[in-house]
Design a protein around this motif. Structure first.
Motif, short mmCIF file in Angstrom:
data_model
loop_
_atom_site.label_atom_id
_atom_site.label_comp_id
_atom_site.label_asym_id
_atom_site.label_seq_id
_atom_site.Cartn_x
_atom_site.Cartn_y
_atom_site.Cartn_z
N LYS A 176 0.83 -1.20 0.00
CA LYS A 176 0.00 0.00 0.00
C LYS A 176 0.87 1.25 0.00
O LYS A 176 0.57 2.22 -0.70
CB LYS A 176 -0.94 0.01 1.21
N ALA A 187 2.27 1.68 -3.42
CA ALA A 187 1.23 2.18 -4.33
C ALA A 187 0.96 3.66 -4.05
O ALA A 187 0.82 4.47 -4.98
CB ALA A 187 -0.05 1.36 -4.19
N LYS A 188 0.90 4.02 -2.77
CA LYS A 188 0.66 5.41 -2.40
C LYS A 188 1.83 6.29 -2.85
O LYS A 188 1.62 7.40 -3.36
CB LYS A 188 0.46 5.52 -0.89
N GLU A 216 3.82 5.69 -5.36
CA GLU A 216 3.73 5.80 -6.82
C GLU A 216 2.66 6.81 -7.21
O GLU A 216 2.86 7.61 -8.12
CB GLU A 216 3.43 4.43 -7.44
N LYS A 217 1.53 6.79 -6.50
CA LYS A 217 0.46 7.75 -6.78
C LYS A 217 0.94 9.16 -6.50
O LYS A 217 0.70 10.08 -7.29
CB LYS A 217 -0.77 7.43 -5.94
N LYS A 274 3.23 10.19 -9.23
CA LYS A 274 2.48 10.56 -10.43
C LYS A 274 1.81 11.92 -10.26
O LYS A 274 1.80 12.74 -11.17
CB LYS A 274 1.45 9.49 -10.76
N ASP A 275 1.25 12.13 -9.05
CA ASP A 275 0.62 13.43 -8.78
C ASP A 275 1.65 14.55 -8.84
O ASP A 275 1.36 15.64 -9.36
CB ASP A 275 -0.07 13.41 -7.41
N LYS A 277 2.45 15.19 -12.41
CA LYS A 277 1.34 15.92 -13.02
C LYS A 277 1.37 17.38 -12.58
O LYS A 277 1.22 18.29 -13.41
CB LYS A 277 0.01 15.28 -12.62
#
Length: 171
Positions: free
Chosen positions: A61, A64-65, A67-68, A71-72, A75
């Motif tokens: 988790k 994944a967090k 990586e998010k 990505k954020d 962005k």
């Protein structure tokens, strides 16, 4: 080796009574272990296994967090770059607009200065013409008085002065 096989109590000699006691002790030991020692050990192993599973899940988790978030962040970085490009473009456009306005104002001011200079020149020209006419009129009167003194013919003198003044006003 004879010592080991020697009669009466060697290491390889078999004693059935002793073997039964060892078997009973082994069974009792295994029973006690299965009853009292193995369940807490198994519980501890299951808890450890559960903790490891939970740690792995939380690590997944977290990955994944992360990586998010990455990505954020990428962005947001792209959006910031686009915003910076837009701000630069607006600044260039604003600078161009200001430059155009200043050039327009400068042209207007130059036109006003030229118009004022023309008006001033025209005014000075008119004033010079008025002064010239006054001077010519004085000279005409003076010359007329000289002519009158020299000739007493008024009619002839008046025609001469009128002719002179009309020629002067035509110029």
């Amino acid at each position: 080796m004879t010592f080991l096989l020697a009669g009466g109590g060697g290491l390889l000699s078999f004693n059935p009574g002793f073997a039964i006691w060892i078997l009973i002790s082994l069974i009792a030991f295994l029973y006690v272990m299965m009853k009292y020692a193995v369940p807490p050990i198994m519980t501890a192993l299951q808890e450890r296994e559960q903790n490891i599973k939970e740690s792995l899940e939380s690590a997944e988790k977290a990955i994944a967090k992360a990586e998010k978030i990455s990505k954020d962040n990428e962005k947001a970085l792209r959006e910031a770059e686009v915003k910076a490009q837009q701000i630069r473009k607006e600044a260039v456009e604003q600078a161009e607009l200001i430059r155009t306005e200043r050039i327009g104002k400068a042209k207007e001011e130059a036109a006003q200065i030229i118009e004022q200079a023309r008006a001033s020149i025209e005014q000075e020209k008119n004033q010079a013409l008025v002064e010239l006419r006054e001077e010519v009129a004085k000279l005409a009167v003076k010359s007329a008085s000289i002519i009158i003194d020299a000739e007493l013919d008024n009619e002839k003198n008046n025609k001469l002065v009128d002719s002179f003044l009309s020629d002067l006003s035509k110029n």
